[in-house]
Design an enzyme around this catalytic site. Structure first.
Site, short mmCIF file in Angstrom:
data_model
loop_
_atom_site.label_atom_id
_atom_site.label_comp_id
_atom_site.label_asym_id
_atom_site.label_seq_id
_atom_site.Cartn_x
_atom_site.Cartn_y
_atom_site.Cartn_z
N GLN A 236 -71.46 -2.27 17.44
CA GLN A 236 -70.24 -2.96 17.00
C GLN A 236 -70.26 -4.44 17.39
O GLN A 236 -69.41 -5.20 16.94
CB GLN A 236 -69.00 -2.27 17.59
CG GLN A 236 -68.72 -0.91 16.98
CD GLN A 236 -67.45 -0.26 17.50
OE1 GLN A 236 -67.50 0.82 18.06
NE2 GLN A 236 -66.31 -0.91 17.31
N ARG A 383 -59.71 2.98 18.69
CA ARG A 383 -58.67 2.54 17.77
C ARG A 383 -57.36 2.12 18.45
O ARG A 383 -56.29 2.59 18.08
CB ARG A 383 -58.38 3.64 16.77
CG ARG A 383 -57.94 3.05 15.46
CD ARG A 383 -57.94 4.02 14.34
NE ARG A 383 -57.81 3.29 13.11
CZ ARG A 383 -58.35 3.65 11.97
NH1 ARG A 383 -59.05 4.75 11.89
NH2 ARG A 383 -58.17 2.94 10.89
N CYS A 384 -57.47 1.28 19.45
CA CYS A 384 -56.20 0.86 20.07
C CYS A 384 -56.32 -0.44 20.84
O CYS A 384 -55.66 -0.60 21.83
CB CYS A 384 -55.68 1.92 20.99
SG CYS A 384 -56.46 1.91 22.59
N GLU A 759 -55.96 -0.83 14.08
CA GLU A 759 -55.64 0.03 15.21
C GLU A 759 -54.19 0.47 15.23
O GLU A 759 -53.86 1.49 15.86
CB GLU A 759 -55.89 -0.74 16.48
CG GLU A 759 -57.31 -1.22 16.54
CD GLU A 759 -57.57 -1.94 17.82
OE1 GLU A 759 -56.67 -2.67 18.28
OE2 GLU A 759 -58.62 -1.74 18.37
N1 PCD Z 1 -53.48 -8.43 7.48
C1 PCD Z 1 -54.58 -7.71 7.21
C2 PCD Z 1 -55.31 -7.16 8.29
C3 PCD Z 1 -56.44 -6.43 8.01
N2 PCD Z 1 -56.84 -6.23 6.74
C4 PCD Z 1 -58.07 -5.48 6.49
O1 PCD Z 1 -58.05 -4.28 7.18
C5 PCD Z 1 -59.33 -4.03 7.80
C6 PCD Z 1 -59.19 -3.90 9.34
O2 PCD Z 1 -58.93 -5.17 9.85
P1 PCD Z 1 -58.66 -5.46 11.40
O3 PCD Z 1 -57.40 -4.84 11.83
O4 PCD Z 1 -58.84 -6.91 11.63
O5 PCD Z 1 -59.80 -4.67 12.18
P2 PCD Z 1 -61.36 -4.95 12.26
O6 PCD Z 1 -61.65 -5.84 13.41
O7 PCD Z 1 -61.87 -5.29 10.95
O8 PCD Z 1 -61.88 -3.51 12.55
C7 PCD Z 1 -61.79 -2.93 13.85
C8 PCD Z 1 -60.84 -1.76 13.79
O9 PCD Z 1 -61.12 -0.96 12.63
C9 PCD Z 1 -60.50 0.32 12.58
N3 PCD Z 1 -60.69 0.93 11.28
C10 PCD Z 1 -61.86 1.57 10.99
N4 PCD Z 1 -62.08 1.96 9.72
C11 PCD Z 1 -63.23 2.57 9.40
N5 PCD Z 1 -63.41 2.97 8.13
N6 PCD Z 1 -64.18 2.84 10.35
C12 PCD Z 1 -64.00 2.46 11.63
O10 PCD Z 1 -64.93 2.69 12.53
C13 PCD Z 1 -62.81 1.84 12.01
N7 PCD Z 1 -62.55 1.49 13.32
C14 PCD Z 1 -61.19 1.18 13.66
C15 PCD Z 1 -61.16 0.41 14.97
S1 PCD Z 1 -61.34 1.28 16.38
MO1 PCD Z 1 -61.88 -0.21 18.11
O11 PCD Z 1 -63.53 -0.30 17.88
O12 PCD Z 1 -61.57 1.21 19.20
O13 PCD Z 1 -61.56 -1.32 19.41
S2 PCD Z 1 -60.92 -1.67 16.49
C16 PCD Z 1 -61.01 -0.93 15.03
C17 PCD Z 1 -60.26 -5.15 7.39
O14 PCD Z 1 -60.98 -4.79 6.27
C18 PCD Z 1 -59.29 -6.27 7.02
O15 PCD Z 1 -59.78 -7.17 6.19
C19 PCD Z 1 -56.10 -6.77 5.68
O16 PCD Z 1 -56.46 -6.56 4.52
N8 PCD Z 1 -54.98 -7.53 5.94
CU LIG Z 2 -57.05 2.24 24.64
#
Ligand code: PCD
Ligand SMILES: [Cu+]
Length: 805
Positions: A236, A383-384, A759
Site C-alpha cells: 500500500q 478501513r478507519c 473509510e
Molecule cells: N470526495 C471524494 C472522495 C473520494 N472519492 C473517491 O473514492 C475513492 C476512495 O477515496 P479516499 O477516501 O481518498 O481513499 P483512498 O486513499 O483512495 O483509499 C484508501 C481507503 O480505501 C478504502 N476503500 C477500498 N476499496 C477497495 N475496493 N479496496 C480497498 O482495499 C479499499 N480500502 C479501503 C481503505 S482501508 Mo486503510 O488501508 O485501513 O487505512 S484507507 C482505505 C477514490 O477512488 C476517490 O477518488 C471521490 O470520488 N470523492
Molecule cells: Cu483503527
C-alpha cells in the site's frame, strides 16, 4: 462566459470531469481476468518460499533441524534466524518504532510466528519441506489478556526486559509498551466528579482482521550483474518499502525498484513490512534467483496485521438537560507480541483522540496504555484511518449510555451537543482543528429520510406485541453520527519513521492532447485510475478518457507515502489539482501567444482558452498541447509537464449520519437488518458512483465486524478463527440492502474541497449496527454488550435478561 449553452454543456459532458459518475476504467480488466496481481508474476528460474510457523503462542525454540527438508529434491535453502543474524536481519524495525523478529530468535511469541523460511523450486515442494523441518519447542506460560499481562511476572519481550522506556516514553512493566495521553486530566476529573449526571462504561472493540480477498505476497528479484533489486508486492506504500529496503539492505535506493501491481484489496493489511518480504529479498540475494512468497488464507489471518483490540473505559458527564460537560477515556490497547501498529510516529494510539466525535465537549482526557500479549502483531487501520473506528464506536456507545442515564432520546441528545456550523473551524478539547461541517443539517435530513418518529412509534407497537406474547422479535433503531479524520500529513506532525506524509502527482501532456499522470499513491480497488483522471479533466480541460493514471512503480511514479487512511483524495488528490493548475498556467501563456494577446486577456473555459469578450477566438487544449511541443514560443521552454508535491495544511474531517433498523429474535439470537440509511458528507464529490461503491463496501465490512467477525484466541493463545469457516466474511447472501444519501460541505483548505470517504462507512457503520442491537434489548435493561453481536452472544444476552422465561 459561464452560460450553459448547449455547446458548452456538451463540452463539459465530454470531459467526464468531477461530479460525473464515470464508469470505472479498471473494471474491464478486472471483470475479464486480465488483472495483473503478484501471483500472476512469473519469472524464469523463479523459486518459491514458504514458512515454518510456530504452533505455540509462547515457547522457547530449543533446536531447529532442517536436514530432512534440505534432503528433499527441489529444496534450495532453509533460512533460520542464525542465517540472518550475521547480516543483521534476524530482527527488523516496525512502523511503530519497536522491533520484530523476522525469524524466531530464541523464542516464539505468538501462534503462527515465522520460525524458518524454506526456499524450493516449486510451491508444493516448499510446502512439503516445511513439514520436514523439525523444531523442538519448550512451552512457556501464555498471556492473552492485556490486563493480566500488566500484572504478570512472565516477561514476554526478554529482548527489552530491562528497558524502562521505549519509542513512546516510559514503560512501567516489562509487558507495558507506552502510556500515551492527551487532554487535561485534572480538569476532566474535576468536572466529571462534580457533574449532575455521569455515565460510565467499559467498551470493548474486539480484535478483527482486514482479511483482503488477495493475501499478502511478493516477488523479490536480485539482478547481481547490474546490482539492481526489483521487488513486486502487495504494498500500500511502495515508496516507503523502497526506502526501508534500502536502509535495511544497504543497497542504494536508485538500485531498488518497488512495484505494486494490481492489488486485491488492502484495507490496511498491506501497509506494514512482513518477514516474508525480508526473507524473500535475502533468499533472492543468496540464490541469485527471483523468489516468490505468497501467503495462504490461514497465514494471513493468523500472522499478518490485525485491527482494533481496544478496551475503552469511558466516563461522560452532562447537565441534567443533557449538555455534555466532559469526556474521559482510559484505554488498554492489546498490541500483541511486537508493537507493529501502523500509525504516524507521534501518535502511538493513532488519531484515537478524535473520540470527542461530533460533539462540542469543553474538556476531555485520553490515556492509552499499549500492552504486549502472546498474539499476532499489527494494529492497522482496517478501513478507519488510524484508530478512528475505535474512537467513533467509543463515543457513539457513550452517547447511548448517557441517553439511558438521562432518560432522554438519543437522537435529541446528539442534536443538542453537535458542534454548530458557525463554530467551524472547530478546535476540539483534544487538540484537533475540524475543518468544516454542518452536522445539524445532515442529522435532520437523515432523521426525516427514515421518518425517525414514525420508527419509534413502530418500535413501541412491536414492544407491546412482544410483551403480549404475540412476537419474539424486538425492533432496534441504531443511530450513529460520526466525524472522521483523514488525509495525513501535515508533515509537521505526521510522519512514518521520519518520512513526512506528503503526496505527489506528476503530469505529462502528450503533443496530441492526451496525457499521463503518475501519483505517489496506489489503488487497491478504490478506482484511482478513474477518479484522478476526473480531477484532471476538470482542471486542465482534457477528457478523462484521454488521461492515463499510473501508480505503484517507484521507478516512474513521484515519491509519495501511499494509500491508506483515506489519504489519497485529501493529499494526492490535492497534488493532482495543483499540478493541473501548473499545466493550465503554462497553457495560458501559450494560448495568449498563439492568439496574439496578453496573458491576462485569455481565460480558461472548460477545454480551451478564449479571448476575454471574444469567445469566438480561442485555442483548445489539444491545439495548445501541440504548440507546446512543436512550435517555437519565445521565452517558453518546450513541453507541457508539471509536478506537485503537496503537504496538506490540515487533515480533512468527513462526517455522516447512519441509521440502521433491525429485528432481533430473542429465541434464536438472529438479528435481521430491515433498513440501513447512510448519509455521507465528504465535501466535493469527485465520482458519486465510486463513492456509493465505497460506502457499500465499507458498510458491509462494518456489518461483518459488528455482527460476527473476530480474531479470537483461547487461553493457550491458539487462534480460533484462522479460516473463512470461522472468520465471518459476508457474502451477497448476508449483506443488507443500503440506501445512500449525502450533503456536501467542502473542505476549505483542499484545492477542490474534497475530503476522503473510503473509510467513513466503516467508522460510522459499526456503531449504527451495534447500537441497533443494543436499542432492541434496551427496554429490558441492556446497557452494554460486547461485539461481535453474533447469534450466540445475542441469545446469551437475551437469556441473561430473563427473556427466555
Ligand atoms: N470526495 C471524494 C472522495 C473520494 N472519492 C473517491 O473514492 C475513492 C476512495 O477515496 P479516499 O477516501 O481518498 O481513499 P483512498 O486513499 O483512495 O483509499 C484508501 C481507503 O480505501 C478504502 N476503500 C477500498 N476499496 C477497495 N475496493 N479496496 C480497498 O482495499 C479499499 N480500502 C479501503 C481503505 S482501508 Mo486503510 O488501508 O485501513 O487505512 S484507507 C482505505 C477514490 O477512488 C476517490 O477518488 C471521490 O470520488 N470523492
Ligand atoms: Cu483503527
Amino acid at each position: 462566459m459561464n452560460d450553459l449553452t448547449p455547446d458548452r454543456e456538451d463540452r463539459v459532458a465530454k470531459l467526464k470531469g468531477m461530479g460525473c459518475s464515470r464508469k470505472r476504467v479498471e473494471d474491464a480488466r478486472f471483470t475479464q481476468g486480465k488483472g495483473n496481481y503478484v501471483d500472476d508474476i512469473k519469472m524464469p528460474g523463479m523459486l518459491h518460499g514458504d514458512f515454518v510457523r510456530s504452533p505455540y503462542a509462547h515457547a522457547r525454540v530449543v533446536s531447529i533441524d532442517a536436514s530432512a527438508a534440505l534432503a528433499l529434491d527441489g529444496v534450495v535453502a532453509v533460512l533460520t534466524a542464525k542465517d540472518l543474524e550475521p547480516i543483521g536481519l534476524h530482527w527488523m524495525p516496525t512502523l511503530a518504532g519497536d522491533k520484530q523478529m523476522v525469524l524466531a530468535d530464541g523464542k516464539v511469541l505468538f501462534q503462527g510466528q515465522e520460525v524458518a523460511y524454506v526456499v524450493a523450486r516449486d510451491r508444493y515442494v516448499a510446502a512439503d519441506a516445511v513439514e520436514l523441518v523439525e523444531v523442538e519447542y519448550e512451552e512457556l506460560e501464555v498471556i492473552v489478556d492485556p490486563f493480566k499481562a500488566l500484572q504478570s511476572d512472565v516477561v514476554l519481550r526478554e529482548d527489552i526486559a530491562g528497558e524502562t522506556s521505549g519509542a513512546h516514553g516510559e514503560r512501567r512493566h516489562p509487558n507495558h509498551i507506552f502510556l500515551w495521553e492527551e487532554g487535561d486530566k485534572t480538569a476532566t476529573e474535576q468536572v466529571i466528579d462534580s457533574a449532575d449526571v455521569v455515565a460510565e462504561e467499559m467498551i470493548y472493540y474486539h480484535r478483527t482482521h482486514p482479511c483482503p480477498l488477495e493475501t499478502c505476497g511478493c516477488v523479490a528479484s536480485m539482478d547481481k550483474v547490474n546490482g539492481k533489486l526489483t521487488l513486486y508486492g502487495t504494498f500500500q506504500a511502495p515508496h516507503v518499502v523502497r526506502t526501508v529496503a534500502s536502509l535495511l539492505s544497504g543497497i542504494e535506493e536508485h538500485n531498488i525498484r518497488v512495484v505494486s501491481p494490481d492489488i486485491g484489496g488492502g484495507f490496511g493489511n498491506k501497509v506494514g513490512v512482513y518477514p516474508g518480504y525480508v526473507c524473500s529479498i535475502v533468499a533472492s540475494i543468496v540464490t541469485g534467483k527471483p523468489v516468490k512468497w505468497v501467503e495462504d488464507r490461514m497465514e494471513n489471518l493468523m500472522a499478518t496485521a490485525f485491527a482494533r483490540d481496544y478496551w475503552m473505559k469511558g466516563r461522560i458527564s452532562a447537565t441534567k438537560h443533557g449538555k455534555i460537560t466532559a469526556l474521559e477515556a482510559k484505554v488498554t490497547a492489546d498490541h500483541g507480541a511486537f508493537d507493529a501498529c501502523a500509525d504516524p510516529t507521534k501518535f502511538p494510539a493513532g488519531f484515537f483522540h478524535i473520540c470527542t466525535g461530533s460533539y462540542d465537549i469543553p474538556v476531555a482526557y485520553v490515556g492509552v496504555d499499549g500492552v504486549y500479549t502472546n498474539k499476532a502483531p499489527g494494529g492497522v487501520a482496517y478501513r478507519c484511518s488510524f484508530r478512528v473506528t475505535e474512537a467513533a464506536y467509543f463515543i457513539e456507545r457513550m452517547i447511548e449510555v448517557l441517553a439511558i442515564e438521562l432518560g432522554m432520546d438519543a437522537a435529541e441528545l446528539r442534536r443538542i451537543n453537535f458542534i454548530r456550523e458557525d463554530q467551524f473551524p472547530y478546535q476540539s478539547a483534544l487538540g484537533w482543528e475540524y475543518d468544516s461541517g454542518d452536522y445539524h443539517t445532515a442529522w435532520d435530513k437523515a432523521l426525516a429520510a427514515v421518518d425517525y418518529n414514525g420508527l419509534r412509534r413502530k418500535q413501541a407497537t412491536q414492544l407491546e406485541a412482544f410483551k403480549r406474547g404475540e412476537t419474539r422479535k424486538l425492533m432496534g433503531i441504531g443511530l450513529s453520527f460520526f466525524t472522521e479524520i483523514v488525509g495525513a500529513g501535515p508533515v509537521k506532525n505526521c510522519d512514518i519513521l521520519g518520512m513526512g506524509m506528503f503526496d505527489s502527482c506528476e503530469i505529462r501532456i502528450h503533443p496530441t492532447g492526451s496525457a499521463i499522470a503518475r501519483l505517489g499513491t496506489i489503488s487497491q480497488g478504490q478506482g484511482h485510475a478513474t477518479t484522478f483522471a476526473q480531477i484532471l479533466a476538470s482542471e486542465i480541460g482534457i477528457p478523462a478518457d484521454s488521461i492515463t493514471i499510473e501508480e505503484g512503480d517507484t521507478d516512474t511514479a513521484p515519491y509519495g507515502l501511499g494509500t491508506y487512511g483515506s489519504r489519497s483524495t485529501p493529499v494526492a488528490g490535492a497534488a493532482t489539482a495543483l499540478a493541473g493548475r501548473k499545466i493550465r498556467a503554462k497553457a495560458q501563456m501559450i494560448a495568449a501567444y498563439l492568439l496574439e494577446v496578453h496573458d491576462n486577456d485569455v481565460e480558461f473555459d472548460v477545454d480551451r482558452f478564449v479571448v476575454k469578450g471574444a469567445p469566438e477566438r480561442f485555442k483548445t487544449m489539444t491545439e495548445i498541447a501541440y504548440a507546446a511541443y512543436h512550435q517555437a514560443i519565445p521565452g517558453v521552454e518546450p513541453g507541457l509537464k508539471a509536478v506537485s508535491y503537496y503537504d496538506p495544511p490540515n487533515m480533512t474531517y468527513p462526517f455522516g449520519a447512519y441509521i440502521c433498523v433491525m429485528d432481533v429474535d430473542v429465541d434464536t439470537g438472529e438479528a435481521h437488518v430491515r433498513q440501513v440509511y447512510a448519509l455521507d458528507d465528504c465535501g466535493t464529490r469527485i465520482n458519486p458512483m465510486v463513492i456509493e461503491g465505497q460506502v457499500h463496501g465499507g458498510l458491509t465490512e462494518a456489518y461483518a465486524i459488528a455482527m460476527a467477525q473476530e480474531i479470537a484466541y483461547d487461553d493457550l493463545g491458539n487462534c480460533k478463527t484462522a479460516t473463512l469457516m470461522d472468520f465471518f466474511w459476508p457474502t451477497a447472501w448476508e449483506t443488507p440492502h443500503y440506501t445512500t444519501d449525502h450533503t456536501e460541505t467542502p473542505s476549505p483548505h483542499h484545492p477542490i474541497g474534497a475530503k476522503g470517504v473510503g473509510e467513513s462507512p466503516n467508522v460510522g457503520g459499526v456503531p449504527a449496527f451495534s447500537n441497533a442491537v443494543h436499542d432492541a434489548l434496551r427496554p429490558f435493561g441492556l446497557r452494554q454488550l460486547h461485539m461481535p453481536h453474533d447469534h450466540w452472544r445475542i441469545w446469551k444476552a437475551a437469556n441473561d435478561l430473563g427473556l427466555h422465561g
